[in-house]
Motif scaffolding. Sequence first.
Motif, PDB file in Angstrom:
ATOM      1  N   ARG A   1       0.835  -1.211   0.000  1.00  0.00           N
ATOM      2  CA  ARG A   1       0.000   0.000   0.000  1.00  0.00           C
ATOM      3  C   ARG A   1       0.867   1.258   0.000  1.00  0.00           C
ATOM      4  O   ARG A   1       0.563   2.232  -0.691  1.00  0.00           O
ATOM      5  CB  ARG A   1      -0.929   0.013   1.224  1.00  0.00           C
ATOM      6  N   ALA A   2       1.956   1.238   0.744  1.00  0.00           N
ATOM      7  CA  ALA A   2       2.852   2.399   0.783  1.00  0.00           C
ATOM      8  C   ALA A   2       3.485   2.623  -0.584  1.00  0.00           C
ATOM      9  O   ALA A   2       3.570   3.764  -1.056  1.00  0.00           O
ATOM     10  CB  ALA A   2       3.926   2.196   1.843  1.00  0.00           C
ATOM     11  N   ARG A   3       3.932   1.554  -1.252  1.00  0.00           N
ATOM     12  CA  ARG A   3       4.517   1.689  -2.597  1.00  0.00           C
ATOM     13  C   ARG A   3       3.490   2.221  -3.587  1.00  0.00           C
ATOM     14  O   ARG A   3       3.797   3.070  -4.423  1.00  0.00           O
ATOM     15  CB  ARG A   3       5.072   0.350  -3.075  1.00  0.00           C
ATOM     16  N   GLU A   4       2.270   1.747  -3.509  1.00  0.00           N
ATOM     17  CA  GLU A   4       1.208   2.231  -4.403  1.00  0.00           C
ATOM     18  C   GLU A   4       0.952   3.716  -4.175  1.00  0.00           C
ATOM     19  O   GLU A   4       0.804   4.488  -5.126  1.00  0.00           O
ATOM     20  CB  GLU A   4      -0.084   1.436  -4.175  1.00  0.00           C
ATOM     21  N   TYR A   5       0.901   4.111  -2.908  1.00  0.00           N
ATOM     22  CA  TYR A   5       0.645   5.516  -2.584  1.00  0.00           C
ATOM     23  C   TYR A   5       1.787   6.402  -3.090  1.00  0.00           C
ATOM     24  O   TYR A   5       1.565   7.443  -3.707  1.00  0.00           O
ATOM     25  CB  TYR A   5       0.464   5.674  -1.073  1.00  0.00           C
ATOM     26  N   LEU A   6       3.021   5.983  -2.828  1.00  0.00           N
ATOM     27  CA  LEU A   6       4.179   6.776  -3.257  1.00  0.00           C
ATOM     28  C   LEU A   6       4.323   6.803  -4.775  1.00  0.00           C
ATOM     29  O   LEU A   6       4.727   7.817  -5.339  1.00  0.00           O
ATOM     30  CB  LEU A   6       5.454   6.238  -2.616  1.00  0.00           C
ATOM     31  N   SER A   7       3.986   5.710  -5.438  1.00  0.00           N
ATOM     32  CA  SER A   7       4.117   5.682  -6.893  1.00  0.00           C
ATOM     33  C   SER A   7       3.170   6.670  -7.563  1.00  0.00           C
ATOM     34  O   SER A   7       3.448   7.161  -8.649  1.00  0.00           O
ATOM     35  CB  SER A   7       3.908   4.274  -7.433  1.00  0.00           C
ATOM     36  N   SER A   8       2.064   6.989  -6.902  1.00  0.00           N
ATOM     37  CA  SER A   8       1.147   7.973  -7.483  1.00  0.00           C
ATOM     38  C   SER A   8       1.741   9.384  -7.459  1.00  0.00           C
ATOM     39  O   SER A   8       1.299  10.259  -8.203  1.00  0.00           O
ATOM     40  CB  SER A   8      -0.198   7.953  -6.739  1.00  0.00           C
ATOM     41  N   ALA A   9       2.762   9.601  -6.629  1.00  0.00           N
ATOM     42  CA  ALA A   9       3.392  10.922  -6.533  1.00  0.00           C
ATOM     43  C   ALA A   9       4.619  11.056  -7.427  1.00  0.00           C
ATOM     44  O   ALA A   9       5.202  12.142  -7.517  1.00  0.00           O
ATOM     45  CB  ALA A   9       3.778  11.202  -5.085  1.00  0.00           C
ATOM     46  N   VAL A  10       5.015   9.995  -8.095  1.00  0.00           N
ATOM     47  CA  VAL A  10       6.232  10.033  -8.925  1.00  0.00           C
ATOM     48  C   VAL A  10       6.151  11.078 -10.032  1.00  0.00           C
ATOM     49  O   VAL A  10       7.101  11.850 -10.209  1.00  0.00           O
ATOM     50  CB  VAL A  10       6.544   8.622  -9.479  1.00  0.00           C
ATOM     51  N   PRO A  11       5.052  11.170 -10.792  1.00  0.00           N
ATOM     52  CA  PRO A  11       5.011  12.202 -11.842  1.00  0.00           C
ATOM     53  C   PRO A  11       5.147  13.620 -11.286  1.00  0.00           C
ATOM     54  O   PRO A  11       5.847  14.457 -11.866  1.00  0.00           O
ATOM     55  CB  PRO A  11       3.648  11.999 -12.497  1.00  0.00           C
ATOM     56  N   LYS A  12       4.528  13.879 -10.136  1.00  0.00           N
ATOM     57  CA  LYS A  12       4.627  15.216  -9.532  1.00  0.00           C
ATOM     58  C   LYS A  12       6.055  15.484  -9.059  1.00  0.00           C
ATOM     59  O   LYS A  12       6.590  16.589  -9.235  1.00  0.00           O
ATOM     60  CB  LYS A  12       3.643  15.335  -8.371  1.00  0.00           C
ATOM     61  N   ALA A  13       6.692  14.481  -8.475  1.00  0.00           N
ATOM     62  CA  ALA A  13       8.073  14.643  -8.016  1.00  0.00           C
ATOM     63  C   ALA A  13       9.014  14.888  -9.198  1.00  0.00           C
ATOM     64  O   ALA A  13       9.898  15.746  -9.127  1.00  0.00           O
ATOM     65  CB  ALA A  13       8.506  13.414  -7.223  1.00  0.00           C
ATOM     66  N   ALA A  14       8.807  14.161 -10.277  1.00  0.00           N
ATOM     67  CA  ALA A  14       9.643  14.349 -11.470  1.00  0.00           C
ATOM     68  C   ALA A  14       9.437  15.740 -12.052  1.00  0.00           C
ATOM     69  O   ALA A  14      10.402  16.413 -12.445  1.00  0.00           O
ATOM     70  CB  ALA A  14       9.329  13.280 -12.511  1.00  0.00           C
TER      71      ALA A  14
END
Length: 90
Positions: free
Chosen positions: A14-27
């Motif tokens: 669940r933590a990986r799924e949540y963090l992966s949703s923020a990858v485009p914004k972080a990039a």
Amino acid sequence: MLRRDHIRAHLERRAREYLSSAVPKAAATLVRLLDDNSEHVQRDAATELLAHAGIAPPEEPSLALQVNVNPGYVVDLSPPDKTIEHERDT
């Protein structure tokens, strides 16, 4: 609670799924920081982006020294009243 492997695995997923949703914004943030007013911020953002692309600076700084270099010319800066004799190498 986290001693049970299936609970720990579920929470990590669940933590990986949540963090992966923020990858485009972080990039996008890193790309935006490439145009920041601070050169320090620009360099850090560029370094981070290049590292994620698999391009990294060398682990250790390299230094190349050349020893036993003979000068092409010798400039004599001694006062004119003192003459220094020098034998020329042939």
